[in-house]
Design an enzyme around this catalytic site. Structure first.
Site, PDB file in Angstrom:
ATOM      1  N   GLY A 103     -47.156  18.162  25.268  1.00 53.57           N
ATOM      2  CA  GLY A 103     -48.350  18.808  25.795  1.00 53.57           C
ATOM      3  C   GLY A 103     -49.145  19.425  24.658  1.00 53.57           C
ATOM      4  O   GLY A 103     -48.684  19.481  23.515  1.00 53.57           O
ATOM      5  N   GLU A 124     -39.738   8.076  25.069  1.00 56.79           N
ATOM      6  CA  GLU A 124     -40.003   7.466  26.377  1.00 56.79           C
ATOM      7  C   GLU A 124     -40.805   6.175  26.271  1.00 56.79           C
ATOM      8  O   GLU A 124     -40.710   5.302  27.153  1.00 56.79           O
ATOM      9  CB  GLU A 124     -40.725   8.457  27.295  1.00 56.79           C
ATOM     10  CG  GLU A 124     -42.142   8.835  26.903  1.00 56.79           C
ATOM     11  CD  GLU A 124     -42.248  10.036  25.981  1.00 56.79           C
ATOM     12  OE1 GLU A 124     -43.328  10.662  25.941  1.00 56.79           O
ATOM     13  OE2 GLU A 124     -41.251  10.344  25.299  1.00 56.79           O
ATOM     14  N   CYS A 132     -41.434  16.365  21.689  1.00 55.87           N
ATOM     15  CA  CYS A 132     -42.680  16.775  21.039  1.00 55.87           C
ATOM     16  C   CYS A 132     -42.861  18.299  21.170  1.00 55.87           C
ATOM     17  O   CYS A 132     -42.168  19.055  20.510  1.00 55.87           O
ATOM     18  CB  CYS A 132     -43.863  15.999  21.610  1.00 55.87           C
ATOM     19  SG  CYS A 132     -45.348  16.066  20.571  1.00 55.87           S
ATOM     20  N   LYS A 173     -53.777  -2.384  39.829  1.00 59.81           N
ATOM     21  CA  LYS A 173     -54.067  -3.585  39.034  1.00 59.81           C
ATOM     22  C   LYS A 173     -53.085  -3.728  37.880  1.00 59.81           C
ATOM     23  O   LYS A 173     -52.696  -4.837  37.524  1.00 59.81           O
ATOM     24  CB  LYS A 173     -55.495  -3.540  38.479  1.00 59.81           C
ATOM     25  CG  LYS A 173     -56.589  -3.743  39.494  1.00 59.81           C
ATOM     26  CD  LYS A 173     -57.922  -4.102  38.838  1.00 59.81           C
ATOM     27  CE  LYS A 173     -58.415  -3.035  37.879  1.00 59.81           C
ATOM     28  NZ  LYS A 173     -58.780  -1.773  38.551  1.00 59.81           N
ATOM     29  N   ILE A 187     -49.888  -2.764  37.697  1.00 62.01           N
ATOM     30  CA  ILE A 187     -48.603  -3.270  38.182  1.00 62.01           C
ATOM     31  C   ILE A 187     -48.727  -4.735  38.584  1.00 62.01           C
ATOM     32  O   ILE A 187     -47.841  -5.553  38.299  1.00 62.01           O
ATOM     33  CB  ILE A 187     -48.107  -2.430  39.375  1.00 62.01           C
ATOM     34  CG1 ILE A 187     -47.832  -0.983  38.938  1.00 62.01           C
ATOM     35  CG2 ILE A 187     -46.847  -3.046  39.977  1.00 62.01           C
ATOM     36  CD1 ILE A 187     -46.739  -0.839  37.911  1.00 62.01           C
ATOM     37  N   HIS A 246     -41.783  10.539  20.585  1.00 63.85           N
ATOM     38  CA  HIS A 246     -41.846  10.227  22.021  1.00 63.85           C
ATOM     39  C   HIS A 246     -40.951   9.024  22.330  1.00 63.85           C
ATOM     40  O   HIS A 246     -41.428   7.886  22.406  1.00 63.85           O
ATOM     41  CB  HIS A 246     -43.284   9.937  22.437  1.00 63.85           C
ATOM     42  CG  HIS A 246     -44.152  11.150  22.473  1.00 63.85           C
ATOM     43  ND1 HIS A 246     -44.293  11.933  23.596  1.00 63.85           N
ATOM     44  CD2 HIS A 246     -44.909  11.736  21.511  1.00 63.85           C
ATOM     45  CE1 HIS A 246     -45.110  12.938  23.333  1.00 63.85           C
ATOM     46  NE2 HIS A 246     -45.490  12.847  22.070  1.00 63.85           N
ATOM     47  N   LEU A 270     -55.575   0.955  42.862  1.00 65.80           N
ATOM     48  CA  LEU A 270     -54.861   0.063  43.777  1.00 65.80           C
ATOM     49  C   LEU A 270     -53.592  -0.506  43.157  1.00 65.80           C
ATOM     50  O   LEU A 270     -52.740  -1.034  43.870  1.00 65.80           O
ATOM     51  CB  LEU A 270     -55.774  -1.091  44.204  1.00 65.80           C
ATOM     52  CG  LEU A 270     -56.924  -0.750  45.147  1.00 65.80           C
ATOM     53  CD1 LEU A 270     -57.744  -2.000  45.432  1.00 65.80           C
ATOM     54  CD2 LEU A 270     -56.396  -0.158  46.443  1.00 65.80           C
ATOM     55  N   ARG A 293     -49.986  16.813  16.160  1.00 65.73           N
ATOM     56  CA  ARG A 293     -50.687  17.428  15.025  1.00 65.73           C
ATOM     57  C   ARG A 293     -49.843  18.504  14.355  1.00 65.73           C
ATOM     58  O   ARG A 293     -50.061  18.835  13.205  1.00 65.73           O
ATOM     59  CB  ARG A 293     -51.994  18.080  15.494  1.00 65.73           C
ATOM     60  CG  ARG A 293     -53.056  17.142  15.971  1.00 65.73           C
ATOM     61  CD  ARG A 293     -54.366  17.873  16.256  1.00 65.73           C
ATOM     62  NE  ARG A 293     -55.360  16.950  16.790  1.00 65.73           N
ATOM     63  CZ  ARG A 293     -55.498  16.670  18.071  1.00 65.73           C
ATOM     64  NH1 ARG A 293     -54.706  17.264  18.957  1.00 65.73           N
ATOM     65  NH2 ARG A 293     -56.407  15.814  18.486  1.00 65.73           N
TER      66      ARG A 293
END
Length: 552
Positions: free
Chosen positions: A357, A523, A384, A17, A19, A521, A15, A474
């Site tokens: 990924g 982001e 990555c 929560k 945010i 990463h 739902l 890894r």
């Protein structure tokens, strides 16, 4: 004294929560309060690190190397406080801690039970996340309880927060319950019965909500609010409508205008300056009034679930705001791309991004994507795995290393230009080791790491002398092949000082206008207020690409 707000959910999951919790935190922060958020996850995994992105979505990594729920990404994007391991814990972590204590004899021979031992442990973790009794203690800790009221998995958490509220006192705790009002098209009305039942379930546990956030497609009419109030024992002013919006950055204003922050401050006896949401209003204005549009292809393995790339999606949008353009993201399944069809699939985009990924599925499509971007001068950002496939592609088609690959995908590769990291220094400075037989969970290179950046490179123009970013991987560029790759023209613009692990690779400006791969990463550190320098530069490169003539 630290105050606590507990956010629960009912009727159905997903739902929002996270945010809602982040939005409330942002409003309280705008009142001058020091706020943090804590996510309680009811699954038995110790952390989400080994869970499929299709099931769980993105794994968000903190500076201290914690693999956490994607909601922590929302938390960091909405408030100034940086998240840590203590801001997210699971049933698995709680039980692991309880069992370790039992083995040590900490319980003095007692029968270990859910109540009081598990519930006490949950309370200790909550207080630790809030910094209770330390110089880092916050004014308000907002605790989001994962799952749905009525699920068996959530019961220990709900019992724990009920007990904690009792111990802290009524003026130091508040409960906010997020619920769902379905719209029945054939009847032409909202139905409040599920909300009545979920609050009834919550009250049976011993929790009376102070506010209800009613999720629906549209605003909840006043007569429905009156009905909900009557049957849930929540005052009318505590029944708050939370309808669908086109951008999540409208939610703080929505909740404030209905008085949620005032209600919480009154309940918690907090005397604060008035709310100031000007920067949120400015942000919404920016999203609604772009001066252009760029089209970016995100070529990934988990495109069926956009939450798998939540932080990347948000970082691109943030970068668009910095350049006053809307970023239209198209998620492209890497399994559908090959050398033969890459032009047909990708030629309409202004830039290409290949995100992270794991596993071999779809990797050759990513390699074909990197080749298309390199050969056709399309701005390329590899993150990555996206950096690793760019390195493999360059090794195969430019450096002449036949069969170049990663040992993750081909353990017997003749030219393993990407290989397993066997030793590295972690975020806290400790040296870690692993091999191919190590456990999957918690054995990656994780958290914030710093590296020197080579002068005169694209990376240096973005980061300056030092780059500090968060990691989760890894495999790494094989040190034994770096000289051959350099001789073939690949620029390795950032290396770790101790292990000489490759952090950034790129192509020279005279060879390609904008082509870069990063092992980390970025982001995870993007915010709507300033974006992130790497994504900002990427979107600017996409804008420049728009102006350039295209090959037919």
């Amino acid at each position: 004294m630290t105050k606590f707000v507990f956010v629960t959910g009912g009727v159905v999951s997903s739902l929002g929560k996270g945010i809602a919790s982040a939005s409330l935190a942002a409003i309280l922060e705008s009142r001058g309060l020091k706020v943090t958020l804590i996510k309680l996850d009811p699954y038995i995994n110790v952390d989400p690190g080994t869970m499929s992105p299709f099931q769980h979505g993105e794994v968000f990594v903190t500076d201290d190397g914690a693999e956490t729920d994607l909601d922590l990404g929302h938390y960091e994007r909405f408030i100034e406080t940086r998240m840590k391991q203590s801001n997210n814990f699971t049933t698995g972590r709680i039980y692991q801690s309880v069992l370790e204590k039992e083995r040590r004899g900490d319980y003095l021979g007692k029968t270990v039970q859910v109540i009081p031992h598990v519930t006490n442990e949950i309370q200790e973790y909550i207080k630790r996340g809030a910094g209770l009794g330390t110089p880092d203690a916050v004014d308000v800790a907002i605790c989001e309880v994962g799952g749905t009221v009525g699920d068996i998995e959530s019961l220990p958490f709900l019992e724990a927060v009920r007990q904690l509220a009792l111990k802290q006192g009524p003026n130091n705790t508040a409960f906010v319950h997020l619920t769902y009002l379905p719209w029945i098209a054939t009847a032409g009305e909202l139905k409040t019965k599920p909300t009545q039942h979920t609050v009834q379930k919550l009250r049976e546990i011993g929790i009376q909500p102070d506010a209800l956030l009613c999720r629906a497609q549209h605003q909840v009419p006043e007569e429905e609010k009156e009905k909900i109030s009557l049957f849930t024992n929540v005052p009318e002013w505590g029944v708050i409508s939370m309808w669908d919006v086109d951008t999540i950055y409208k939610v703080p204003r929505m909740l404030h205008e209905q008085g949620l922050d005032g209600l919480i401050c009154d309940k918690l006896r907090l005397n604060t300056p008035p709310t100031n949401l000007k920067r949120w209003d400015d942000l919404v204005h920016e999203t609604e009034h772009p001066q252009g549009e760029v089209k970016i292809a995100m070529v990934g393995k988990y495109v069926e679930l956009s939450d798998a790339y939540k932080s990347v999606n948000e970082a691109l949008k943030h970068a668009g705001m910095q350049s006053h353009v809307a970023v239209k993201i198209t998620h492209v399944d890497s399994e559908t791309i090959s050398d033969a069809n890459a032009r047909d699939k990708l030629s309409q985009y202004d830039a290409i991004l290949v995100p992270g990924g794991f596993g071999s599925r779809g990797v050759e499509g990513k390699i074909s994507t990197a080749r298309y971007a390199r050969e056709n001068k399309v701005p390329y950002l590899g993150i990555c795995l996206g950096m690793q496939v760019a390195t493999i592609e360059y090794a195969r088609h430019v450096a002449g290393l036949e069969g170049a690959n990663s040992t993750e995908f081909d353990p017997k590769s003749a030219n393993p230009v990407i290989a397993l990291i066997t030793e590295w220094k972690d975020a806290d400075g400790t040296v870690k080791t692993r091999d191919e037989n190590s456990d999957l969970g918690g054995t990656m290179r994780l958290g914030a790491q710093s590296s020197d950046v080579q002068a005169g490179t694209l990376a240096h123009s973005i980061y300056g002398d030092v780059v500090t970013e968060r990691h989760r991987h890894r495999y790494e560029a094989n040190v034994q092949y770096l000289d051959q790759l350099r001789e073939a023209g690949l620029v390795i613009s950032a290396l770790t000082q101790r292990e000489q692990l490759t952090e950034i690779v790129e192509l020279p400006k005279e060879v390609h206008p904008w082509y870069i791969g990063v092992q980390f990463h970025p982001e995870f550190k993007s915010t709507p207020w300033s974006g992130h320098p790497l994504f900002n530069a990427f979107v600017k490169a996409a804008i420049e690409r728009q102006k350039a003539p295209r090959k037919p």
